[in-house]
Design a protein around this motif. Structure first.
Motif, short mmCIF file in Angstrom:
data_model
loop_
_atom_site.label_atom_id
_atom_site.label_comp_id
_atom_site.label_asym_id
_atom_site.label_seq_id
_atom_site.Cartn_x
_atom_site.Cartn_y
_atom_site.Cartn_z
N GLN A 161 1.16 -1.28 0.26
CA GLN A 161 0.14 -0.03 -0.15
C GLN A 161 0.85 1.31 0.13
OE1 GLN A 161 -2.93 -0.16 -0.77
NE2 GLN A 161 -3.86 1.74 0.24
N SER A 162 2.33 1.19 0.53
CA SER A 162 3.46 2.18 0.43
C SER A 162 4.23 2.48 -0.34
CB SER A 162 3.98 2.14 2.27
OG SER A 162 4.82 1.07 1.81
N ALA A 163 3.36 1.41 -1.14
CA ALA A 163 4.53 1.44 -2.16
C ALA A 163 3.60 1.89 -3.40
CB ALA A 163 4.78 0.18 -2.95
N LYS A 164 2.57 1.32 -3.80
CA LYS A 164 1.10 2.66 -4.96
C LYS A 164 1.10 3.47 -4.69
CE LYS A 164 -2.99 -0.10 -3.55
NZ LYS A 164 -3.58 1.27 -4.47
N ASN A 165 1.82 3.53 -3.30
CA ASN A 165 0.76 5.30 -3.61
C ASN A 165 1.68 5.86 -3.02
OD1 ASN A 165 -1.93 4.33 -3.69
ND2 ASN A 165 -2.06 4.15 -1.35
N ILE A 166 3.00 5.47 -2.61
CA ILE A 166 4.27 5.87 -2.75
C ILE A 166 4.01 7.43 -1.68
CG2 ILE A 166 6.29 7.48 -3.80
CD1 ILE A 166 5.26 6.77 -7.41
N CYS A 167 3.70 6.93 -0.62
CA CYS A 167 3.25 7.72 1.02
C CYS A 167 4.01 6.57 1.68
CB CYS A 167 2.13 7.50 1.02
SG CYS A 167 1.42 5.83 1.47
N ALA A 168 3.86 6.98 2.99
CA ALA A 168 4.37 6.93 4.40
C ALA A 168 3.64 6.08 4.80
CB ALA A 168 5.01 7.79 5.05
N TYR A 169 2.90 4.54 5.99
CA TYR A 169 2.55 4.20 6.41
C TYR A 169 1.85 4.06 7.63
CZ TYR A 169 -2.45 1.54 5.73
OH TYR A 169 -3.65 1.58 5.59
N LEU A 170 1.56 4.50 8.40
CA LEU A 170 1.80 4.03 10.03
C LEU A 170 0.50 3.03 10.27
CD1 LEU A 170 2.38 7.83 10.81
CD2 LEU A 170 3.64 5.87 9.93
N TYR A 171 0.68 2.10 10.38
CA TYR A 171 0.04 1.17 11.27
C TYR A 171 -0.37 0.92 11.89
CZ TYR A 171 -3.41 -3.29 10.68
OH TYR A 171 -3.82 -4.47 10.79
N ALA A 172 -0.49 0.79 12.76
CA ALA A 172 -0.72 0.78 14.50
C ALA A 172 -2.17 0.08 14.20
CB ALA A 172 -0.82 2.25 15.15
N ASN A 173 -1.31 -1.12 15.79
CA ASN A 173 -2.57 -2.40 15.85
C ASN A 173 -3.11 -2.53 17.16
OD1 ASN A 173 -3.27 -4.26 15.15
ND2 ASN A 173 -2.41 -5.51 14.55
N ALA A 174 -3.70 -2.81 17.60
CA ALA A 174 -4.08 -3.54 18.77
C ALA A 174 -4.00 -4.33 19.71
CB ALA A 174 -5.61 -3.80 19.46
N GLY A 175 -2.75 -4.53 20.71
CA GLY A 175 -1.95 -5.15 21.68
C GLY A 175 -3.20 -6.02 22.21
N HIS A 176 -2.20 -7.05 23.06
CA HIS A 176 -2.41 -8.39 23.78
C HIS A 176 -3.40 -8.21 24.58
CE1 HIS A 176 1.11 -8.22 25.70
NE2 HIS A 176 0.28 -7.38 26.36
N ASP A 177 -3.44 -6.90 24.89
CA ASP A 177 -4.33 -6.31 26.40
C ASP A 177 -6.05 -6.68 25.96
OD1 ASP A 177 -2.65 -6.14 28.11
OD2 ASP A 177 -2.38 -4.35 28.38
N GLU A 178 -6.20 -6.33 24.44
CA GLU A 178 -7.47 -6.79 24.24
C GLU A 178 -8.16 -7.87 24.22
OE1 GLU A 178 -9.61 -4.90 22.75
OE2 GLU A 178 -8.30 -2.84 21.91
N HIS A 196 0.43 -5.73 16.19
CA HIS A 196 2.04 -6.04 15.26
C HIS A 196 1.79 -4.84 14.64
CE1 HIS A 196 3.24 -7.75 11.79
NE2 HIS A 196 4.17 -7.63 11.25
N SER A 197 2.53 -4.24 14.83
CA SER A 197 2.34 -2.90 13.94
C SER A 197 3.43 -2.41 13.22
CB SER A 197 2.38 -1.47 15.29
OG SER A 197 1.56 -1.56 15.83
N ILE A 198 2.91 -1.33 11.99
CA ILE A 198 4.53 -1.70 11.24
C ILE A 198 4.72 0.00 10.25
CG2 ILE A 198 4.85 -2.09 8.55
CD1 ILE A 198 3.60 -4.96 8.73
N ILE A 199 5.69 0.46 10.87
CA ILE A 199 5.47 1.77 9.49
C ILE A 199 6.76 1.65 8.25
CG2 ILE A 199 6.41 4.00 9.90
CD1 ILE A 199 6.54 3.97 12.14
N ALA A 200 6.30 2.12 6.98
CA ALA A 200 6.57 1.26 5.66
C ALA A 200 6.74 2.91 4.94
CB ALA A 200 5.66 0.43 5.26
N SER A 201 7.60 2.71 3.92
CA SER A 201 7.93 3.85 3.20
C SER A 201 7.74 3.29 2.12
CB SER A 201 8.49 5.38 4.03
OG SER A 201 9.04 6.15 3.01
N ASN A 202 6.93 3.98 0.72
CA ASN A 202 7.26 3.49 -0.43
C ASN A 202 7.85 1.81 -0.39
OD1 ASN A 202 7.17 4.26 -3.44
ND2 ASN A 202 9.55 4.67 -3.74
N GLY A 203 7.38 1.30 0.03
CA GLY A 203 7.26 -0.16 -0.23
C GLY A 203 8.28 -1.22 0.97
N SER A 204 9.10 -0.04 1.97
CA SER A 204 10.35 -0.28 2.90
C SER A 204 9.16 -0.53 3.26
CB SER A 204 11.51 0.42 2.27
OG SER A 204 11.88 -0.12 1.19
#
Length: 666
Positions: free
Chosen positions: A216-233, A243-251
Motif C-alpha cells: 500500500q505504501s509502495a503503490k501510493n508512494i507514501c508513508a504508512y503508519l499502521y498501529a495495531n491493537a495489543g494483547h490486552d484486548e 503487530h504494528s508497521i511503519i512502511a515508506s514506499n514499499g520498504s
C-alpha cells in the motif's frame, strides 16, 4: 523539516477493556514519551480509548460519554505538546455510532475521521454497533465541548512549514478493501497515511499484513503508519498481537513484532523529500492524481516544525536518525537476500547479452581480460550468455594484453580464469606497439602522465575491436557504473565496446556478484575456479597503467586516486535515485559512515574525508558526462543507470557550480 524528515511513531499502549480512565492515562504517558523523543506524528490503535473488544458495551451511553470525556482530557493534558496524535474512539452522531480517529494537536481536537468500511464477516461483527461513513463531503460538527470540528474522510492535515507533509487517515478494514480510502488520499496529496487498526491474529496473518502495508505504501508512494491493537484486548473470541508497521514506499522502516512486550513505541524518521521526489519521477502518479482529484477535500494546517536536526553543522552530523541508512545502498544487507538478488542480476546481465548475440547472429565474443574484478564479471556473465544461446564457450576469446603496469598476480589470474571458464586465451604483449606509438607522437616513455596511461588503454581497445572484426565477433565491455559516474575510463579506450554487460553494475555490487560466482564454484566442487576468484576479490582495484613497485606489486590503486568506491556508490545512489542535495547526502553519509573503516583499508571515515570525496564526486560527475553521452549499449538491471538513451539525459557541458558550492559548505 530538516532534510525533509518527519519523525513518526505507532503506539501500542497498555489497555483495560472498557476502562477509559486507565486507557486515557496510558495514552497520555505515551504522548509524553513521544514529546521527549521529538516525535511529530503519533498513531494509536483503533478504539484505543475504550478498547476494540467492548462488544455490546458500545451501545451503553456511559461508555460513549466516558470515551468523549477521554478525548477532552487528552486535549487538556497536551496543550504544551507538539505531537500530532491520532486516537481511536467511538462517537455517536445523528442517531448512528461511528468508529473514529480523533486528531489532537496542542490541546485541540482538530478533526474526526470516521471508518469507511465496517467488516461483518468471519469473526467480525462490527455492523451490530457501527455505521459505515459513505459521504465524500466534510461536515462541521459540535461534539461535547468542541465546536465546528471537521468530520469526514476527505481531510488532509498539512504542515504549514512544509507543504509536502500532508497527513490523512483510514481505519483498519479500510486498507483491506480493493479501493482503499488511502489511495484516494494519496492521489489528493497525502504523503503520510495513519491507520488506526485492531486486526486480530490468526496463523500467517502477520505475513499477509506485512505485505499489504508494504505494498500500500509502495503503490501510493507514501508513508504508512499502521498501529495495531495489543494483547490486552479481550480474548473471548479473538487474539490480538500489537503487530504494528511503519512502511515508506514499499520498504518497512520500523516494525513491532506480534506479541512483542518490550516496546510500546515504534519510531521512524520518514523521508518526505524522498517520497515527493519519487512522485515527481514517477509521472504516472501525477496522471492518476489528475484523474482522481476531488474538490471535497478540506485541508487543515498545523506547525510540525522540528529542531531535531538543527542548522548547527555539528548537530546535523551527530543527531541520530530513527532510520537505517545503508552503507551499501546497491547491496542488500541480508546475506540470504543478497544471494537471491545476485542470481537475479546475473541472469539479467546474461539475458541482455544473449539477446544481442542472437540478434546479430554472433558466434564469438572478445573480452580484454585483465585479472581485475570488472573483466572477471564480464567473462563469467558472457559464459552464462553463451550457455543460454547454445554456443560453445571456446568461442569466447579472452585477450590478455600485458604492458608497463601489469603484475604477475593479475596476469596469472587472467590466464587461470580463462582456462577454468572454458574460454580461449590469447596473449598479445602491447609494449612494443605502445612504444612505437609514443615515438610517433613524441611522448616521453618516462613521463607517466595521462598520455602515457591512455595510450595503453586505447591500444588495447584497438586490438579488441580489430580482433572481433577478424573473428566475426562482438567486443564485450567490462566497465562498470561507478567508473562511468566518475569518468574513470579512457575515452575511446576501455570506455568503448560493442555491448557493456556491466554498465549498470556499481563497483560495490561487482564485488558481491563475483563472490556469488565463487560460492557457486565451490558448491560445484570447482575448487580451482573458486580459488582464482577469491584471489581476484582480494586484489586491489587498479587499471595497472603505471609500472609496479620494486616488489612487483600494484603501485597504482584506484581508490587512493579517486576515493573509496563504497563512498562514491553511496553518493551516486542518492544523487541519481532521489536527486538529494549535497548537504543532505553529506548528512546521510555521516549518519551511515562516520567512525567506520573504509572497505579493504585502514582509513576511518571522518567528516573531512567524506566532504573531500563528495566534492571530488560532483567535480568528476559533471566534467565526465561527455563520456556517458556516447556510451555503448548495455541493459539496465537495477534502479540506477546512466545510459543517455534511458535513465540519465544530461548535457555534457552542464556546470557543477551550485552543487560544488553547497558541498564545500558542508
Amino acid at each position: 523539516m530538516k532534510y525533509g524528515y518527519l519523525r513518526c511513531a505507532c503506539a501500542v499502549p497498555e489497555l483495560k477493556v472498557a476502562d477509559t480512565e486507565f486507557n486515557t492515562q496510558k495514552i497520555l504517558e505515551i504522548i509524553e514519551e513521544a514529546q521527549n523523543k521529538n516525535i511529530r506524528v503519533l498513531v494509536f490503535p483503533e478504539l484505543s480509548v475504550t478498547g476494540y473488544t467492548c462488544g455490546d458495551l458500545f451501545l451503553q451511553t456511559k461508555l460513549l460519554e466516558s470515551a468523549l470525556n477521554s478525548i477532552e482530557k487528552i486535549c487538556d493534558a497536551t496543550r504544551e505538546t507538539d505531537v500530532l496524535c491520532a486516537v481511536g474512539f467511538p462517537m455517536r452522531k445523528d442517531g448512528a455510532l461511528y468508529n473514529c480517529a480523533a486528531f489532537i494537536y496542542q490541546g485541540s481536537l482538530i478533526a474526526v475521521i470516521p471508518k469507511s468500511y465496517i467488516p461483518n464477516y468471519g469473526e467480525f461483527y462490527e455492523k451490530r454497533w457501527f455505521t459505515a461513513y459513505e459521504s465524500d463531503s466534510v461536515e462541521y460538527i459540535d461534539i461535547g465541548s468542541f465546536e465546528s470540528i471537521p468530520f469526514g474522510t476527505s481531510i488532509l492535515i498539512q504542515d504549514e512549514n512544509d507543504s509536502r507533509i500532508k497527513i490523512a487517515a483510514e481505519i483498519c478494514e479500510d486498507v483491506w478493501v480493493p479501493l482503499s480510502p488511502s489511495t484516494k488520499h494519496a492521489l489528493n496529496g497525502a504523503t503520510v497515511i495513519a491507520n488506526l487498526s485492531a486486526g486480530n491474529e490468526v496463523a500467517m496473518k502477520a505475513e499477509y499484513r506485512r505485505s499489504l502495508v508494504s505494498m500500500q505504501s509502495a503503490k501510493n508512494i507514501c508513508a504508512y503508519l499502521y498501529a495495531n491493537a495489543g494483547h490486552d484486548e479481550s480474548t473471548t473470541d479473538m487474539i490480538f498481537s500489537g503487530h504494528s508497521i511503519i512502511a515508506s514506499n514499499g520498504s518497512i522502516s520500523a516494525e513491532r513484532a506480534p506479541f512483542e512486550n518490550d516496546s510500546t513505541l515504534i519510531i521512524s524518521d520518514i523521508d518526505i523529500e524522498k517520497l515527493d521526489n519519487e512522485r515527481c519521477r514517477t509521472v504516472t502518479f501525477a496522471d492518476a492524481a489528475r484523474k482522481e482529484k476531488s474538490s471535497s477535500y478540506v485541508t487543515l494546517f498545523v506547525s510540525l516544525e522540528d529542531n531535531t536536526f538543527s542548522s548547527d553543522s555539528s548537530r546535523m552530523k551527530n543527531d541520530r536518525l530513527y532510520a537505517v541508512i545503508p552503507l551499501h545502498p546497491f547491496v542488500p544487507e541480508n546475506q540470504a537476500e543478497r544471494k537471491i538478488r545476485s542470481r537475479s542480476i546475473i541472469e539479467l546481465q546474461a539475458e541482455g547479452l544473449a539477446k544481442r548475440l542472437r540478434h546479430i547472429n554472433a558466434k564469438s565474443a572478445v573480452i580484454g581480460l585483465s585479472g581485475g574484478l570488472d573483466s572477471t564479471l564480464a567473462l563469467l556473465v558472457t559464459a552464462r550468455a553463451f550457455d543460454k544461446c547454445g554456443i560453445e564457450r571456446k568461442n569466447i576469446t579472452c585477450i590478455t594484453m600485458p604492458c608497463f603496469g601489469t603484475t604477475d598476480r593479475t596476469y596469472k589470474n587472467a590466464c587461470t580464469l580463462a582456462e577454468k571458464t572454458g574460454a580461449e586465451l590469447k596473449e598479445i604483449d602491447i609494449k612494443d606497439s605502445v612504444l612505437l606509438h609514443f615515438d610517433q607522437i613524441g611522448q616521453d616513455k618516462n613521463k607517466h602522465d595521462v598520455t602515457y596511461e591512455n595510450g595503453q588503454a586505447r591500444m588495447r581497445t584497438l586490438i579488441l575491436m580489430n580482433y572481433a572484426n577478424k573473428t566475426n565477433g562482438i567486443v564485450i565491455g567490462t566497465g562498470d557504473l561507478s567508473e562511468l559516474a566518475l569518468g574513470w575510463c579512457t575515452y575511446n579506450g576501455d570506455h568503448m565496446s560493442m555491448y557493456g554487460v556491466n554498465s549498470s553494475i556499481p563497483k560495490t555490487l561487482v564485488r558481491y556478484l563475483v563472490s556469488w560466482f565463487a560460492e557457486e564454484a565451490e558448491e560445484k566442487h570447482q575448487q580451482d575456479l573458486h580459488d582464482v576468484l577469491a584471489d581476484i576479490l582480494d586484489t586491489p582495484v587498479s587499471p595497472e597503467l603505471i609500472p609496479p613497485d620494486a616488489d612487483g606489486k600494484i603501485s597504482q590503486k584506484t581508490e587512493e586516486l579517486v576515493g573509496p568506491y563504497e563512498l562514491h556508490d553511496f553518493f551516486l545512489y542518492h544523487v541519481l535515485r532521489y536527486g538529494f542535495s549535497p548537504k543532505k547526502i553529506f548528512f546521510l553519509a555521516c549518519q551511515s559512515l562516520l567512525g567506520k573503516k573504509a572497505e579493504g583499508t585502514d582509513i576511518v571515515y571522518s567528516e573531512e574525508i567524506i566532504k573531500k570525496w563528495l566534492i571530488n564526486f560532483y567535480r568528476r560527475f559533471f566534467s565526465q558526462q561527455f563520456k556517458r553521452s556516447c556510451m555503448p549499449d548495455g541493459a539496465k538491471v537495477g534502479t540506477v543507470n546512466l545510459s543517455p538513451r534511458g535513465d540519465w539525459r544530461m548535457p555534457s557541458d552542464a556546470m557543477a557550480t551550485i552543487w560544488l558550492k553547497e558541498a564545500e559548505e558542508c
